[in-house]
Motif scaffolding. Sequence first.
Motif, mmCIF file in Angstrom:
data_model
loop_
_atom_site.group_PDB
_atom_site.id
_atom_site.type_symbol
_atom_site.label_atom_id
_atom_site.label_comp_id
_atom_site.label_asym_id
_atom_site.label_seq_id
_atom_site.Cartn_x
_atom_site.Cartn_y
_atom_site.Cartn_z
ATOM 1 N N SER A 223 0.807 -1.225 0.000
ATOM 2 C CA SER A 223 0.000 0.000 0.000
ATOM 3 C C SER A 223 0.842 1.278 0.000
ATOM 4 N N ILE A 224 2.125 1.167 -0.309
ATOM 5 C CA ILE A 224 2.994 2.334 -0.396
ATOM 6 C C ILE A 224 3.359 2.572 -1.859
ATOM 7 N N PRO A 225 3.821 3.782 -2.194
ATOM 8 C CA PRO A 225 4.210 4.038 -3.585
ATOM 9 C C PRO A 225 5.334 3.107 -4.040
ATOM 10 N N ILE A 226 5.145 2.515 -5.216
ATOM 11 C CA ILE A 226 6.147 1.632 -5.829
ATOM 12 C C ILE A 226 6.532 2.255 -7.169
ATOM 13 N N ILE A 227 7.782 2.638 -7.301
ATOM 14 C CA ILE A 227 8.266 3.269 -8.528
ATOM 15 C C ILE A 227 9.132 2.255 -9.270
ATOM 16 N N GLY A 228 8.847 2.034 -10.525
ATOM 17 C CA GLY A 228 9.617 1.083 -11.313
ATOM 18 C C GLY A 228 10.533 1.778 -12.299
ATOM 19 N N VAL A 229 11.295 0.981 -13.011
ATOM 20 C CA VAL A 229 12.151 1.499 -14.081
ATOM 21 C C VAL A 229 11.810 0.740 -15.358
ATOM 22 N N LEU B 237 9.995 9.617 -8.153
ATOM 23 C CA LEU B 237 10.053 9.350 -6.711
ATOM 24 C C LEU B 237 9.769 10.621 -5.932
ATOM 25 N N LYS B 238 10.372 11.722 -6.318
ATOM 26 C CA LYS B 238 10.159 13.001 -5.625
ATOM 27 C C LYS B 238 8.696 13.412 -5.684
ATOM 28 N N ARG B 239 8.059 13.252 -6.849
ATOM 29 C CA ARG B 239 6.637 13.594 -6.966
ATOM 30 C C ARG B 239 5.793 12.748 -6.017
ATOM 31 N N GLN B 240 6.103 11.462 -5.939
ATOM 32 C CA GLN B 240 5.359 10.570 -5.053
ATOM 33 C C GLN B 240 5.548 10.960 -3.593
ATOM 34 N N LEU B 241 6.768 11.312 -3.225
ATOM 35 C CA LEU B 241 7.042 11.705 -1.840
ATOM 36 C C LEU B 241 6.364 13.017 -1.494
ATOM 37 N N ASP B 242 6.364 13.956 -2.424
ATOM 38 C CA ASP B 242 5.701 15.244 -2.187
ATOM 39 C C ASP B 242 4.197 15.062 -1.991
ATOM 40 N N ALA B 243 3.620 14.113 -2.716
ATOM 41 C CA ALA B 243 2.187 13.840 -2.572
ATOM 42 C C ALA B 243 1.896 13.106 -1.261
ATOM 43 N N LEU B 244 2.876 12.348 -0.803
ATOM 44 C CA LEU B 244 2.712 11.550 0.412
ATOM 45 C C LEU B 244 2.771 12.401 1.659
ATOM 46 N N LYS B 245 3.766 13.260 1.725
ATOM 47 C CA LYS B 245 3.945 14.118 2.890
ATOM 48 C C LYS B 245 4.696 15.382 2.461
#
Length: 268
Positions: A87-93, A212-220
């Motif tokens: 249930s956490i953001p998963i970023i792939g390549v 990753l940065k976008r996901q983290l900014d949306a998270l907190k």
Amino acid sequence: MALIGVFDSGVGGLSILDEALRQLPQHDYIYLADSANAPYGEKSSDWIAQRSLVLCRHLADKGCDAIVIACNTATAEAIKQIREQLSIPIIGVEPGIKPAAMQSQNHIVGVLATEATLKSDKFNALLATLPSDCRFIKQAGAGLVPLIESGKADGQETLELLAKHLEPIQDAGADTIVLGCTHYPFLRKAIRKLLGESITLIDTSDAVVRQLKRQLDALKPSSASPEFGSVLLLSSKNENLLLSMAQDLMSADLASHSVEAQILGEVR
């Protein structure tokens, strides 16, 4: 400040960690290298999916706020299942074939990747969306990952094997090469030695970290945090070798971070 997991079959994902430490040095990182089982590109789809899920779940259990699957093969074979289970953001390549198609001047692009990536449904679905006037020369880099894993990225054996793999791409006249495995950016120097400076090399480290940065900014929202976070290196094979290779391969100033290396115990 977040805790970010970075997972790869071996040391290849250090290229992603390197970029993450450049762009986002304030966060804490756990880098997990499954070097005892590298390379993933030669294993079955089911094995890759199951092992990748187990290791990503291990990182989530350690409190990671987000995970980067810094392995093209694992992304292609396992990311859908991992996103369904965690249930956490998963970023792939994934191989940068789209930017390569846009940048190529003669519309001939070489794709150097693992056999598993080149055969995956995810890769071929992406390929089908690109303009038909661009020709892609797909080449599996069999044997390159074990050489990089053993610290021979700049060795003569690697150079000779790489030359064989690049020959079809060179013969086709490609002006752009996609580095379709996170291990392969560590071969930039060798590729330049073989093909010269005019060839355009594409890897997606920067794009992955920006996502990753976008996901983290949306998270907190960002808050006050130390200038440099900690880095924990976990290896399923040899933690001291992983630390040594991180120091050799990465351009980030690891001395600015609190760095620890540990062996990865049994995970289920």
